[in-house]
Design a protein around this motif. Structure first.
Motif, PDB file in Angstrom:
ATOM      1  N   CYS A 157       0.910  -1.007  -0.038  1.00 12.80           N
ATOM      2  CA  CYS A 157       0.049  -0.152   0.100  1.00 12.80           C
ATOM      3  C   CYS A 157       0.797   1.189  -0.059  1.00 12.80           C
ATOM      4  O   CYS A 157       2.001   1.186   0.036  1.00 12.80           O
ATOM      5  CB  CYS A 157      -1.026  -0.101   1.143  1.00 12.80           C
ATOM      6  N   SER A 158       0.338   2.380   0.094  1.00 19.54           N
ATOM      7  CA  SER A 158       0.988   3.607   0.019  1.00 19.54           C
ATOM      8  C   SER A 158       1.619   3.640   1.439  1.00 19.54           C
ATOM      9  O   SER A 158       1.078   3.334   2.227  1.00 19.54           O
ATOM     10  CB  SER A 158       0.112   4.896  -0.206  1.00 19.54           C
ATOM     11  N   PRO A 159       2.919   4.372   1.423  1.00 20.19           N
ATOM     12  CA  PRO A 159       3.465   4.500   2.748  1.00 20.19           C
ATOM     13  C   PRO A 159       2.654   5.256   3.824  1.00 20.19           C
ATOM     14  O   PRO A 159       2.926   4.694   4.991  1.00 20.19           O
ATOM     15  CB  PRO A 159       4.616   5.568   2.420  1.00 20.19           C
ATOM     16  N   TYR A 160       1.866   6.077   3.653  1.00 17.02           N
ATOM     17  CA  TYR A 160       1.126   6.728   4.749  1.00 17.02           C
ATOM     18  C   TYR A 160       0.077   5.614   5.398  1.00 17.02           C
ATOM     19  O   TYR A 160      -0.268   5.638   6.541  1.00 17.02           O
ATOM     20  CB  TYR A 160       0.378   7.874   4.537  1.00 17.02           C
ATOM     21  N   ARG A 161      -0.241   4.617   4.721  1.00 17.66           N
ATOM     22  CA  ARG A 161      -1.088   3.641   5.096  1.00 17.66           C
ATOM     23  C   ARG A 161      -0.232   2.383   5.839  1.00 17.66           C
ATOM     24  O   ARG A 161      -0.890   1.305   6.575  1.00 17.66           O
ATOM     25  CB  ARG A 161      -1.768   3.047   4.051  1.00 17.66           C
ATOM     26  N   LEU A 162       1.106   2.293   5.834  1.00 16.90           N
ATOM     27  CA  LEU A 162       1.749   1.211   6.205  1.00 16.90           C
ATOM     28  C   LEU A 162       1.606   0.831   7.785  1.00 16.90           C
ATOM     29  O   LEU A 162       1.403  -0.134   8.082  1.00 16.90           O
ATOM     30  CB  LEU A 162       3.518   1.336   6.070  1.00 16.90           C
ATOM     31  N   PRO A 163       1.882   1.801   8.681  1.00 14.60           N
ATOM     32  CA  PRO A 163       1.185   1.469  10.207  1.00 14.60           C
ATOM     33  C   PRO A 163      -0.093   0.891  10.415  1.00 14.60           C
ATOM     34  O   PRO A 163      -0.155  -0.288  11.089  1.00 14.60           O
ATOM     35  CB  PRO A 163       1.221   2.854  10.900  1.00 14.60           C
ATOM     36  N   ILE A 164      -1.057   1.178   9.783  1.00  8.86           N
ATOM     37  CA  ILE A 164      -2.488   0.503   9.735  1.00  8.86           C
ATOM     38  C   ILE A 164      -2.207  -0.839   9.234  1.00  8.86           C
ATOM     39  O   ILE A 164      -2.844  -1.980   9.779  1.00  8.86           O
ATOM     40  CB  ILE A 164      -3.457   1.262   9.128  1.00  8.86           C
ATOM     41  N   ALA A 165      -1.584  -0.962   8.059  1.00  6.45           N
ATOM     42  CA  ALA A 165      -1.374  -2.365   7.469  1.00  6.45           C
ATOM     43  C   ALA A 165      -0.540  -3.241   8.269  1.00  6.45           C
ATOM     44  O   ALA A 165      -1.036  -4.492   8.585  1.00  6.45           O
ATOM     45  CB  ALA A 165      -0.738  -2.296   6.105  1.00  6.45           C
ATOM     46  N   ARG A 166       0.496  -2.897   8.886  1.00  5.90           N
ATOM     47  CA  ARG A 166       1.261  -3.790   9.763  1.00  5.90           C
ATOM     48  C   ARG A 166       0.450  -4.325  11.158  1.00  5.90           C
ATOM     49  O   ARG A 166       0.579  -5.268  11.435  1.00  5.90           O
ATOM     50  CB  ARG A 166       2.477  -2.959  10.253  1.00  5.90           C
ATOM     51  N   LEU A 167      -0.153  -3.420  11.638  1.00  2.00           N
ATOM     52  CA  LEU A 167      -1.048  -3.357  12.752  1.00  2.00           C
ATOM     53  C   LEU A 167      -1.851  -4.433  12.422  1.00  2.00           C
ATOM     54  O   LEU A 167      -2.481  -5.649  13.011  1.00  2.00           O
ATOM     55  CB  LEU A 167      -1.812  -2.068  13.286  1.00  2.00           C
ATOM     56  N   ALA A 168      -2.702  -4.648  11.308  1.00  2.00           N
ATOM     57  CA  ALA A 168      -3.877  -5.432  10.781  1.00  2.00           C
ATOM     58  C   ALA A 168      -3.124  -6.755  10.500  1.00  2.00           C
ATOM     59  O   ALA A 168      -3.842  -7.903  10.952  1.00  2.00           O
ATOM     60  CB  ALA A 168      -4.572  -4.854   9.506  1.00  2.00           C
ATOM     61  N   ALA A 169      -2.023  -6.879   9.873  1.00  3.00           N
ATOM     62  CA  ALA A 169      -1.247  -8.113   9.681  1.00  3.00           C
ATOM     63  C   ALA A 169      -1.182  -8.777  11.070  1.00  3.00           C
ATOM     64  O   ALA A 169      -1.190  -9.890  11.141  1.00  3.00           O
ATOM     65  CB  ALA A 169      -0.194  -7.867   8.935  1.00  3.00           C
ATOM     66  N   ALA A 170      -0.476  -8.005  11.963  1.00  2.00           N
ATOM     67  CA  ALA A 170      -0.338  -8.738  13.311  1.00  2.00           C
ATOM     68  C   ALA A 170      -1.515  -9.119  14.225  1.00  2.00           C
ATOM     69  O   ALA A 170      -1.425 -10.091  14.667  1.00  2.00           O
ATOM     70  CB  ALA A 170       0.411  -7.368  14.093  1.00  2.00           C
ATOM     71  N   GLN A 171      -2.461  -8.343  13.919  1.00  2.02           N
ATOM     72  CA  GLN A 171      -3.646  -8.762  14.474  1.00  2.02           C
ATOM     73  C   GLN A 171      -4.260 -10.100  13.732  1.00  2.02           C
ATOM     74  O   GLN A 171      -4.693 -10.797  14.397  1.00  2.02           O
ATOM     75  CB  GLN A 171      -4.927  -7.627  14.420  1.00  2.02           C
ATOM     76  N   ALA A 172      -4.067 -10.215  12.371  1.00  2.00           N
ATOM     77  CA  ALA A 172      -4.477 -11.404  11.764  1.00  2.00           C
ATOM     78  C   ALA A 172      -3.671 -12.608  12.201  1.00  2.00           C
ATOM     79  O   ALA A 172      -4.246 -13.652  12.395  1.00  2.00           O
ATOM     80  CB  ALA A 172      -4.196 -11.175  10.334  1.00  2.00           C
ATOM     81  N   VAL A 173      -2.425 -12.256  12.657  1.00  2.00           N
ATOM     82  CA  VAL A 173      -1.546 -13.289  13.158  1.00  2.00           C
ATOM     83  C   VAL A 173      -2.080 -14.079  14.431  1.00  2.00           C
ATOM     84  O   VAL A 173      -2.194 -15.056  14.698  1.00  2.00           O
ATOM     85  CB  VAL A 173      -0.119 -13.061  13.008  1.00  2.00           C
TER      86      VAL A 173
END
Length: 176
Positions: A157-173
């Protein structure tokens, strides 16, 4: 070292990816011969039209990776342009025709089913097929959860959305 990826966009059939991959491989061989060096690389495609998702098993016989172009796949699946967002989609969301703007969060029932089909048939043809998404959906928590459920290898995704993407990926795990 990660192998570079050559992505062929807007593929809709096996013959199309075969044709384009042959050109890529021919030109690469010419360059390698000229330079006296070789480099391992992957040739893959963007799954961004419904036909590509429906024929993913055949496409994966040639493509070494898939990246879902979720913005375009959403656009072509719904038959809507992103230019329609201000008028049509705002009305549809306001009237509960759509729960959420499908350009913000992946539509599980339509686009998600096309993705599920493409992942399943693609990996049936090529079990080690690397699959991900690129586009703004990669920064949406619900979309990241869907990608995890489908067994995708990555989201971008675009750089400004990276923190949200990382948090969502961690929550998925953690949810597993």
């Amino acid at each position: 070292m990660v192998e570079p990826e050559i992505m062929i966009p807007l593929v809709g059939s096996k013959k199309e990816i075969d044709n384009q991959a042959a050109i890529v491989r021919r030109v690469a061989a010419e360059v390698f011969k000229e330079r006296g060096r070789k480099l391992k690389y992957l040739v893959g495609t963007m799954i961004e039209v419904p036909r590509a998702a429906l024929t993913a098993g055949a496409i994966a016989e040639t493509a070494e990776f898939f990246s879902f172009g979720t913005n375009d796949l959403t656009q072509t699946t719904f038959g809507l342009s992103r230019d329609d967002v201000p008028k049509v989609l705002a009305y549809y969301v306001a009237k509960d025709i759509y729960d959420v703007d499908p350009f913000v969060s992946l539509d599980r029932d339509g686009v998600g089913q096309l993705m599920r089909l493409a992942v399943g048939t693609g990996r049936k043809s090529r079990p080690n097929l690397k699959i991900g998404i690129c586009g703004e959906h990669g920064g949406d928590p619900s979309s990241v959860m869907l990608c995890d459920e489908l067994g995708l290898n990555y989201v971008s995704c675009s750089p400004y959305r990276l923190p949200i993407a990382r948090l969502a990926a961690a929550q998925a795990v953690l949810r597993k």
